[in-house]
Design an enzyme around this catalytic site. Structure first.
Site, PDB file in Angstrom:
ATOM      1  N   ASP A   1      26.959   2.794   4.009  1.00 35.36           N
ATOM      2  CA  ASP A   1      25.981   1.715   3.882  1.00 35.36           C
ATOM      3  C   ASP A   1      24.908   1.763   4.948  1.00 35.36           C
ATOM      4  OD1 ASP A   1      27.701   1.144   5.978  1.00 35.36           O
ATOM      5  OD2 ASP A   1      27.378  -1.011   5.786  1.00 35.36           O
TER       6      ASP A   1
ATOM      7  N   GLY B   1      32.359   6.251  13.703  1.00 33.78           N
ATOM      8  CA  GLY B   1      31.998   6.454  15.090  1.00 33.78           C
ATOM      9  C   GLY B   1      32.927   5.671  16.001  1.00 33.78           C
TER      10      GLY B   1
ATOM     11  N   ASP C   1      32.647   5.835   4.789  1.00 35.90           N
ATOM     12  CA  ASP C   1      32.297   5.333   6.108  1.00 35.90           C
ATOM     13  C   ASP C   1      33.247   4.163   6.364  1.00 35.90           C
ATOM     14  OD1 ASP C   1      30.638   4.340   8.326  1.00 35.90           O
ATOM     15  OD2 ASP C   1      30.040   2.797   6.889  1.00 35.90           O
TER      16      ASP C   1
HETATM   17  P1  ADP Z   1      30.550   3.581  12.005  1.00 34.19           P
HETATM   18  O1  ADP Z   1      30.559   5.029  11.706  1.00 34.19           O
HETATM   19  O2  ADP Z   1      31.947   3.055  12.146  1.00 34.19           O
HETATM   20  O3  ADP Z   1      29.749   2.766  11.051  1.00 34.19           O
HETATM   21  P2  ADP Z   1      28.579   3.924  14.177  1.00 34.19           P
HETATM   22  O4  ADP Z   1      28.483   5.400  14.180  1.00 34.19           O
HETATM   23  O5  ADP Z   1      27.401   3.157  13.735  1.00 34.19           O
HETATM   24  O6  ADP Z   1      29.915   3.386  13.472  1.00 34.19           O
HETATM   25  O7  ADP Z   1      28.903   3.437  15.635  1.00 34.19           O
HETATM   26  C1  ADP Z   1      29.993   3.951  16.329  1.00 34.19           C
HETATM   27  C2  ADP Z   1      30.317   3.131  17.511  1.00 34.19           C
HETATM   28  O8  ADP Z   1      29.173   3.036  18.354  1.00 34.19           O
HETATM   29  C3  ADP Z   1      30.714   1.725  17.211  1.00 34.19           C
HETATM   30  O9  ADP Z   1      32.073   1.614  16.910  1.00 34.19           O
HETATM   31  C4  ADP Z   1      30.349   1.023  18.507  1.00 34.19           C
HETATM   32  O10 ADP Z   1      31.374   1.202  19.436  1.00 34.19           O
HETATM   33  C5  ADP Z   1      29.140   1.765  18.980  1.00 34.19           C
HETATM   34  N1  ADP Z   1      27.886   1.117  18.642  1.00 34.19           N
HETATM   35  C6  ADP Z   1      26.959   1.542  17.746  1.00 34.19           C
HETATM   36  N2  ADP Z   1      25.923   0.706  17.682  1.00 34.19           N
HETATM   37  C7  ADP Z   1      26.199  -0.301  18.532  1.00 34.19           C
HETATM   38  C8  ADP Z   1      25.521  -1.498  18.925  1.00 34.19           C
HETATM   39  N3  ADP Z   1      24.317  -1.839  18.413  1.00 34.19           N
HETATM   40  N4  ADP Z   1      26.101  -2.288  19.815  1.00 34.19           N
HETATM   41  C9  ADP Z   1      27.286  -1.971  20.344  1.00 34.19           C
HETATM   42  N5  ADP Z   1      27.979  -0.879  20.032  1.00 34.19           N
HETATM   43  C10 ADP Z   1      27.457  -0.040  19.134  1.00 34.19           C
HETATM   44 MG    MG Z   2      28.749   1.737   8.459  1.00 36.10          MG
END
Ligand code: ADP
Ligand code: MG
Length: 572
Positions: A460, A414, A265
């Site tokens: 995580d 994401g 991740d």
């Molecule tokens: P990753 O796989 O990088 O850990 P996530 O799937 O959790 O990321 O989130 C992908 C994207 O969604 C983030 O890069 C952000 O743009 C957006 N995002 C997710 N949760 C939030 C939040 N609480 N506030 C703002 N943006 C968010």
């Molecule tokens: Mg993460």
């Protein structure tokens, strides 16, 4: 094993009783007594060694001091650690162990947490930092408020995980059990055959026939097989724990040596997950300026768990912006969140969230410089935050090492394409999956698996939980969120991707040990059984007497235990 020993002793004893009272001839009392003594002595040695191997749990229990200095009404009293309650305030003096998980209210000090999470450098702790019970306070005194008691403390959790690991059986255990089963039948069959052979086909006296039968049964005893694997797994789980690797499922660790694709991740795993706000942009100045955008965003994010949320709130606090009350909070995993602030609907999130709310984002020009979080109010885009996240220093080393081991590396996130690509380029990642929604992450893992890869997923967050479960080996990093720990089979205590390499090494070393032990536990039978059955007797007069059979069998058990103990010394 016990059945065979009992069988051999019973046959030998009954035969001797018969020779004493009815039959003419010698008895086997001496041989049988020696056999029992040797057998018991071997068993005793082995149990001692096994006890030494399970020491990790007692060592953990010893980390917690019996008493704590409770501060109440300005007075200090010593009470038992067990009777501490949540919110109690305690004092920890320099050089003392911290009795329980808590948060620092006053003071600063450096703390050695190596015994718990394997991090060798002491960490400095100030007001607001969390401390773990069992770690060692070094130079300052600290006033701590208790956060967790009983079964939820870190030490209890680790203990629970290690206990679980020690009772979870690897697949080779099934193999060992089956081999032990076969050996039982072989022992009985060869024993009876050699008795018949020496009695009827190549007649010797009956003493000789019984002696060979007893020796065969004793030497074939699959005694060592019973603990060839458990001794290794106990040591593996303690060795893992010492290095900050908690193994929840032995089967997963067993499989880890075959991993040829590691999926990381991005946020919080390869990167620090501590975003820095580079820029705040507004669509027009009518909305109360940059401060207002930050205030609205941080207020909405109060209820989110995402590291982006925490970073936005931190920035607001640093700028002394108060968070406002919110109602109707809703989280969109992988997208963002919405809530009502001061009667107005506010949305904070990425482009997919804005699309979902039918808002156009193209009128807002940002440089492609980081993760963009848009802020909208009452269905109108009012601004955006540009955030960047630093790559962990250890990430590059971990990926280089994995490549060196012939393992490919993928990154799953994401986040936006260009952010992912930049991190990917820095770290030399083979495959990048960007802008994947939480529900799609699991499909990426499935795809890799269907191409015949053995896939490990390292993550995580809550949003990584399904992929952690789907992967062949799920590894939660930094003891992440509870959900991630729940779904993973291996938990890394530190936020260090290099520990993934260590876990795979541990798997490889464990596997070698298990195979060696299986060989030591069974291999000697290849020559011992024929010898005991008297194959060399007619030509050379060589015979394995029951006492010697007992010694040989016990030796193999002892070798197996000591071979397993050597694993304790291994460096990962
Ligand atoms: P990753 O796989 O990088 O850990 P996530 O799937 O959790 O990321 O989130 C992908 C994207 O969604 C983030 O890069 C952000 O743009 C957006 N995002 C997710 N949760 C939030 C939040 N609480 N506030 C703002 N943006 C968010
Ligand atoms: Mg993460």
């Amino acid at each position: 094993m016990m059945t065979l020993v009992a069988f051999a002793i019973t046959v030998g004893f009954l035969f001797s009783v018969a020779t004493t009272f009815i039959l003419p001839g010698q008895s086997l009392y001496w041989e049988i007594s020696t056999l029992i003594s040797v057998f018991l002595a071997g068993h005793w040695l082995e149990m001692r060694a096994v006890r030494g191997a399970t020491g990790a749990l007692t060592e953990l229990a010893k980390l917690i001091p019996k008493t704590a200095h409770l501060i109440k009404g300005g007075k200090q009293t010593d009470i038992e650690t067990e009777s501490l309650k949540i919110k109690d305030v305690i004092l920890v003096k320099p050089g003392e162990k911290i009795p329980i998980d808590g948060v620092v209210l006053e003071g600063d000090s450096s703390i050695d947490e190596s015994m718990l999470i394997g991090e060798s450098r002491p960490v400095s702790k100030q007001k607001g930092d969390k401390v773990i019970g069992g770690s060692l306070n070094q130079d300052g005194s600290l006033t701590i408020q208790v956060l967790k008691v009983g079964a939820s403390t870190t030490v209890s959790q680790i203990t629970k995980l290690i206990q679980g690991a020690q009772s979870s059986k690897p697949n080779v255990q099934v193999l060992a059990d089956r081999a032990a089963g076969y050996l039982f039948y072989i022992a009985v069959a060869v024993g009876i055959l050699s008795f018949i052979f020496w009695l009827l086909i190549h007649p010797q006296n009956i003493i000789f026939a019984v002696t060979t039968a007893v020796a065969v049964v004793v030497v074939t005893c699959p005694h060592a097989l019973g603990f060839a694997i458990p001794t290794v797994t106990t040591i593996t789980s303690s060795l893992g724990a010492k290095n900050g690797i908690l193994i929840k499922e032995m089967k997963a660790l067993e499989l880890a040596r075959k991993i040829n694709y590691v999926v990381f991740d991005k946020t919080g795993t390869l990167t620090k997950g501590q975003f820095v706000i580079e820029e705040i942009i507004q669509t027009s100045s009518r909305e109360g300026g940059i401060e207002n955008i930050l205030s609205l965003a941080s207020s909405v994010e109060q209820n989110s768990q995402h590291s982006i949320a925490q970073s936005i709130i931190k920035e607001a606090r640093a700028r002394k912006i108060d968070l406002q009350k919110i109602i109707d909070f809703k989280s969109y995993p992988g997208k963002g969140a919405t809530a009502t602030v001061n009667g107005k609907k506010v949305a904070v999130g990425n482009e997919s969230l804005m699309k979902l709310l039918k808002l156009k984002t193209d009128k807002l020009k940002t440089r492609d410089a980081g993760t963009i979080v848009y802020v909208a109010m009452e269905n109108k885009l009012i601004g955006a935050l540009v955030l960047t996240d630093e790559v962990r220093e250890e990430s590059k080393k971990a990926i280089d090492k994995l490549h060196g081991m012939g393992i490919k590396v993928a990154m799953l996130t994401g986040d936006l394409d260009y952010v992912a690509k930049e991190v990917g380029k820095k770290l030399n990642i083979d495959t990048i999956f960007s802008q994947t929604l939480p529900e799609d992450k699991i499909n990426k893992i499935k795809d890799l698996q269907s191409q015949g890869n053995i896939v490990a997923m390292v993550g995580d967050g809550v949003n990584d939980a399904p992929s952690l479960t789907q992967a062949h080996v799920g590894i939660a990093i930094g003891a992440g969120t509870d959900v991630a720990v729940e779904s993973a089979q291996i938990v890394l205590m530190k936020n260090n991707p290099l520990d993934v390499v260590k876990a795979i090494n541990l798997s490889r070393k464990t596997n070698v040990k298990m195979l060696q032990n299986l060989a030591w536990a069974t291999g000697y039978n290849v020559f011992a059984i024929p010898l005991a059955a008297g194959v060399l007797y007619p030509k050379f007069g060589i015979l394995l007497k029951p006492e010697w059979a007992a010694i040989l069998m016990s030796m193999s058990s002892i070798i197996v235990v000591f071979n397993a103990l050597l694993l304790k010394k291994v460096k990962l």
